[in-house]
Design a protein around this motif. Structure first.
Motif, short mmCIF file in Angstrom:
data_model
loop_
_atom_site.label_atom_id
_atom_site.label_comp_id
_atom_site.label_asym_id
_atom_site.label_seq_id
_atom_site.Cartn_x
_atom_site.Cartn_y
_atom_site.Cartn_z
N LEU A 48 -0.12 8.83 7.99
CA LEU A 48 -0.39 7.74 7.05
C LEU A 48 -1.35 6.73 7.63
CD1 LEU A 48 3.24 7.17 5.89
CD2 LEU A 48 1.42 8.38 4.87
N SER A 49 -2.25 6.21 7.22
CA SER A 49 -3.15 5.25 7.57
C SER A 49 -3.51 3.97 6.86
CB SER A 49 -4.65 6.00 7.75
OG SER A 49 -5.57 5.19 8.24
N GLN A 50 -3.97 2.86 7.38
CA GLN A 50 -4.31 1.71 6.55
C GLN A 50 -5.71 2.05 5.78
OE1 GLN A 50 -4.91 -1.98 8.71
NE2 GLN A 50 -3.58 -1.25 10.12
N ARG A 51 -6.19 3.18 6.22
CA ARG A 51 -7.45 3.48 5.17
C ARG A 51 -6.83 3.72 3.64
NH1 ARG A 51 -7.53 6.40 9.79
NH2 ARG A 51 -9.85 6.59 10.66
N LYS A 52 -5.80 4.16 3.48
CA LYS A 52 -5.16 4.32 2.26
C LYS A 52 -4.02 3.42 1.87
CE LYS A 52 -3.61 8.00 -0.98
NZ LYS A 52 -3.05 9.58 -1.11
N PHE A 53 -3.24 3.07 2.85
CA PHE A 53 -2.32 2.22 2.65
C PHE A 53 -2.44 0.76 3.57
CE2 PHE A 53 -0.66 6.48 2.39
CZ PHE A 53 -0.55 6.71 0.96
N ALA A 54 -2.94 -0.15 3.05
CA ALA A 54 -3.46 -1.41 3.66
C ALA A 54 -2.30 -2.11 4.11
CB ALA A 54 -4.30 -2.12 2.89
N GLN A 55 -0.90 -1.97 3.37
CA GLN A 55 0.16 -2.85 3.79
C GLN A 55 0.73 -2.45 5.20
OE1 GLN A 55 -0.05 -0.25 1.40
NE2 GLN A 55 1.98 0.53 0.95
N MET A 56 0.28 -1.27 5.75
CA MET A 56 0.73 -1.09 7.17
C MET A 56 0.18 -2.02 8.08
SD MET A 56 -0.16 3.15 6.98
CE MET A 56 0.45 3.58 8.89
N ALA A 57 -0.81 -2.84 7.79
CA ALA A 57 -1.42 -3.81 8.58
C ALA A 57 -0.36 -4.93 8.82
CB ALA A 57 -2.66 -4.42 8.25
N LEU A 58 0.69 -5.05 7.79
CA LEU A 58 1.73 -5.90 8.13
C LEU A 58 2.91 -5.79 9.00
CD1 LEU A 58 2.06 -7.07 4.30
CD2 LEU A 58 0.73 -8.11 5.98
#
Length: 270
Positions: A48-58
């Protein structure tokens, strides 16, 4: 003669989550200690990556004496402590781009926490010592190994490269958009493109290839909101063979300590 000085060191213990700034770091076989040794995967083992799931940055990671402390930047969940001890869950096959390797689930409770935090199934896995993931043979020199990083053990970027970019943007961006391991001051923008072999502290490094940038650079690391910059502006002056280049991927030989304030000693230029 130009002097280059290490100004910042960063690790990202859990791939694609918030990074950690260090004053010194131990270089090990796979890269900096703890860097991308953990990763979140979906039901099929795909990363899983922020490339697709930007909410991971949180989700922010902090180093504790006995493990990693993960918290939500908006305080939506109680922080989670992940011990450094070997993961106790089942062995799973995971995929990072074209690579498939073996990892171990940390445990079911941790998977539940991340699934709740991200609003989707997210299993946390750890890379055991006996897992050997080889750097792309096209750019490797001695069959170097790598953690769960995209492809290489290290990424370096000069502060002058970012300063130059920010003169072209309406709103400046911080270095965390680019997720480097080693930042240095001195010289001209993109001098790192010209380095071949160099030494920092006790460790010898070699440039592998320029780093091609993606939409992850457009995710605000504080809000998890995706935009168009800085990738749009970078594409106007850093595009080569249809790839936007910013920073240099590295491999290394030997182990040792590197620290903020170390001088970068360039031995060979391209």
């Amino acid at each position: 003669m130009t002097t280059y000085i290490v100004s910042n060191l960063y690790i990202y213990p859990i791939k694609s989550l918030g990074g950690i700034s260090l004053q010194e770091a131990q270089v090990q076989e796979r890269g900096l200690q703890h860097d991308r040794r953990w990763m979140l995967v979906d039901e099929k083992g795909g990363f899983l990556s922020q490339r697709k799931f930007a909410q991971m940055a949180l989700l922010q990671v902090k180093l504790q004496p006995n493990g990693l402390l993960v918290s939500h930047k908006q305080g939506l969940l109680e922080p989670l402590l992940i011990p450094f001890e070997q993961a106790e869950g089942k062995e799973v096959s995971v995929t990072i781009w074209d690579d498939t390797c073996t990892a171990r689930e940390v445990n079911g409770e941790v998977t539940m926490w991340f699934s709740k935090a991200l609003g989707m199934f997210a299993r946390l896995v750890y890379m055991p010592e006996n897992t050997r993931r080889i750097v792309d043979p096209t750019y490797a020199f001695e069959e170097e190994v790598v953690s769960f990083a995209d492809a290489y053990p290290f990424l370096t970027i000069g502060q002058e490269a970012l300063n130059n970019l920010n003169t072209k943007l309406a709103k400046p961006v911080p270095m965390n958009r680019f997720r480097p391991n080693i930042v240095f001051t001195g010289g001209q923008p993109h001098d790192e493109d010209l380095w071949d072999t160099f030494t920092i502290g006790e460790v010898n490094f070699r440039a592998a290839k320029p780093c091609a940038r993606c939409v992850l650079t457009t995710v605000d690391q504080q809000t998890g909101i995706k935009g168009e910059e800085p990738l749009r502006t970078l594409a106007t002056y850093r595009t080569q063979n249809n790839k936007v280049l910013f920073g240099q991927n590295l491999v290394h030989e030997g182990n040792g300590k590197i620290k903020v304030g170390d001088q970068v000693q360039v031995q060979l230029w391209k």
